[in-house]
Design a protein around this motif. Sequence first.
Motif, PDB file in Angstrom:
ATOM      1  N   ARG A 249       0.688  -1.493  -0.222  1.00 17.90           N
ATOM      2  CA  ARG A 249      -0.156   0.399   0.031  1.00 17.90           C
ATOM      3  C   ARG A 249       0.541   1.569   0.361  1.00 17.90           C
ATOM      4  NH1 ARG A 249      -3.010  -3.730   3.426  1.00 17.90           N
ATOM      5  NH2 ARG A 249      -1.804  -2.464   5.314  1.00 17.90           N
ATOM      6  N   VAL A 338      -7.156   8.376  -4.380  1.00 17.49           N
ATOM      7  CA  VAL A 338      -6.090   7.241  -4.186  1.00 17.49           C
ATOM      8  C   VAL A 338      -6.018   6.672  -1.900  1.00 17.49           C
ATOM      9  CG1 VAL A 338      -4.165   6.387  -4.533  1.00 17.49           C
ATOM     10  CG2 VAL A 338      -5.397   6.565  -6.754  1.00 17.49           C
ATOM     11  N   ALA A 341      -9.212   6.285  -0.826  1.00 13.70           N
ATOM     12  CA  ALA A 341      -9.665   4.255  -0.636  1.00 13.70           C
ATOM     13  C   ALA A 341      -8.545   3.896   0.169  1.00 13.70           C
ATOM     14  CB  ALA A 341      -9.918   4.478  -2.838  1.00 13.70           C
ATOM     15  N   MET A 342      -7.013   3.889  -0.260  1.00 11.97           N
ATOM     16  CA  MET A 342      -6.590   3.363   0.839  1.00 11.97           C
ATOM     17  C   MET A 342      -6.543   3.415   1.896  1.00 11.97           C
ATOM     18  SD  MET A 342      -4.404   1.832  -2.180  1.00 11.97           S
ATOM     19  CE  MET A 342      -3.955   1.398  -0.563  1.00 11.97           C
ATOM     20  N   GLN A 345      -9.301   1.616   2.686  1.00 10.36           N
ATOM     21  CA  GLN A 345      -9.589  -0.078   2.570  1.00 10.36           C
ATOM     22  C   GLN A 345     -10.576  -0.542   1.177  1.00 10.36           C
ATOM     23  OE1 GLN A 345      -7.641  -1.827   5.744  1.00 10.36           O
ATOM     24  NE2 GLN A 345      -7.023  -2.745   4.130  1.00 10.36           N
ATOM     25  N   LYS A 349     -14.524   2.361  -4.137  1.00  8.85           N
ATOM     26  CA  LYS A 349     -13.525   2.918  -4.606  1.00  8.85           C
ATOM     27  C   LYS A 349     -12.815   3.778  -5.762  1.00  8.85           C
ATOM     28  CE  LYS A 349     -15.740   6.420  -0.901  1.00  8.85           C
ATOM     29  NZ  LYS A 349     -15.799   6.968   0.395  1.00  8.85           N
ATOM     30  N   PHE A 350     -11.410   2.098  -4.697  1.00  9.58           N
ATOM     31  CA  PHE A 350     -10.880   2.283  -5.857  1.00  9.58           C
ATOM     32  C   PHE A 350     -10.339   2.070  -7.058  1.00  9.58           C
ATOM     33  CE2 PHE A 350      -6.390   1.179  -7.634  1.00  9.58           C
ATOM     34  CZ  PHE A 350      -5.181   1.793  -7.035  1.00  9.58           C
ATOM     35  N   SER A 351     -11.858   1.044  -7.814  1.00  9.71           N
ATOM     36  CA  SER A 351     -12.431   1.060  -9.088  1.00  9.71           C
ATOM     37  C   SER A 351     -12.701   1.733  -9.819  1.00  9.71           C
ATOM     38  CB  SER A 351     -13.175  -0.596  -8.767  1.00  9.71           C
ATOM     39  OG  SER A 351     -12.491  -1.438  -8.180  1.00  9.71           O
ATOM     40  N   LEU A 382      -6.035  -4.120  -1.010  1.00  8.13           N
ATOM     41  CA  LEU A 382      -6.991  -3.667   0.122  1.00  8.13           C
ATOM     42  C   LEU A 382      -8.076  -4.050   0.919  1.00  8.13           C
ATOM     43  CD1 LEU A 382      -8.318  -1.825  -2.733  1.00  8.13           C
ATOM     44  CD2 LEU A 382      -6.667  -0.557  -0.794  1.00  8.13           C
TER      45      LEU A 382
END
Length: 430
Positions: A249, A338, A341-342, A345, A349-351, A382
Amino acid sequence: MHMNNTILRYVGLTDPNFKFIVNSDGEYNRYEHRGRDHHKALITHATLESDIMRCPDCGFLEHVTKYGYTDDIEIYLPTTNGYDNRLIVKKQRFHCDNCNTKFNAKSHDLLDNSKFSRPLVNQIIAMSQDDISQKSIARALRVSTSSVHRVINSDQTYYYDFQRQLPSVLCFDEVRTSAHNMSFVYADGEAHQLIEILPDRLSKNIKEHFLGYSLQNRRQVEYVIIDLNANYGQFVRGLFPNAKIIIDRFHIVQRVAQALTGQRVADQRSIEDKRYSREYAIMKSQWRLFMKSYDKLNKNTRVYLAGVKELMTEEEALDLVFRSFPTLHATWLTYQAVLEAMHEQNIQKFSDILVGYSPLRNAMDTAISTFSKNLAGVLESLRSPWSNGVIEGINRKIKQISRTAYGYRNQLNFFRRIRTQLVHPRIIPA
């Protein structure tokens, strides 16, 4: 005998065959001066006696007789109270009438063909497991630096233990070692322990190394944590059939942070009249604001910003810059998405970031493209609690070992010191 045992414990020896010589004043040691610096040394006298020993050449026992004592032999002992401790010993000699061989009494406290006692050697190795230079160890123990170096590197067989059980979580990384070489490092992600360090990071050599482990052993690995180095991902799947790849991460966030910094610096340099530009002053002196999470920005209280020399909130400062540099604004928004989203986790959201991203023609395009190519590993990071923080800490210790020694020219000596401090303790066996 009670007094003899007391002296044995004091000087760090265990063999009861040492018989200490007490002088007419009832003392068993005295101060003398040794070395070029004429330092004080605590000298103890003793004899090393033994029952009749079997001849080492012909093996006979009945033909062996006692044959007096050797001349004085000076042995280095472990230091106590900062003093250089030494033992002057006379060894019992034996003679074999069968083969005319002469030999001396032996003790497990003494090493063959060495003036260092076994307890002193173990003291050197114990000190070498801490972050202490060889020169400092030599100074503390009143021995030469070359002797300390010889003891630490006495194990000439540097081999890899392919019989050990691989952990279920492996961490991969690389670290700079001697002569500016980059070496491959892998560690146990559960036990937080270094497993091995390889001389280079070539994929061919890494694959050959792991093939030394049995296939059954490699099948036990469940997770392999790597950074965004594409070379590792190419051979991990073949070496560890049951393992899932996790992209660390930290390196995901680092990649978008570098893209944001690159865009900020480029826009900063594009300003022609830097002297009177408020935007330039903010980007130059308040660059940390761009890296902050939006939730942590000061949005309500105006404060005096050094460099800008104005009262404004942190959000107002960023808005002032973003009005003039829309590409920087778009890059910052992607970075913040980003980051969020990280932190949460949140896979969805990241997609969504990857699906909805519009190219900006800067380094952020490369970062998003890299995430898309390594999507399985990124999404696994994640879901999973594992990270490469373990090996980053180990790399910090490896660099500290190098700094303490002011660098190593010999890579093998460097690896031996790393093993001594980070892998497993060593003792000289009896």
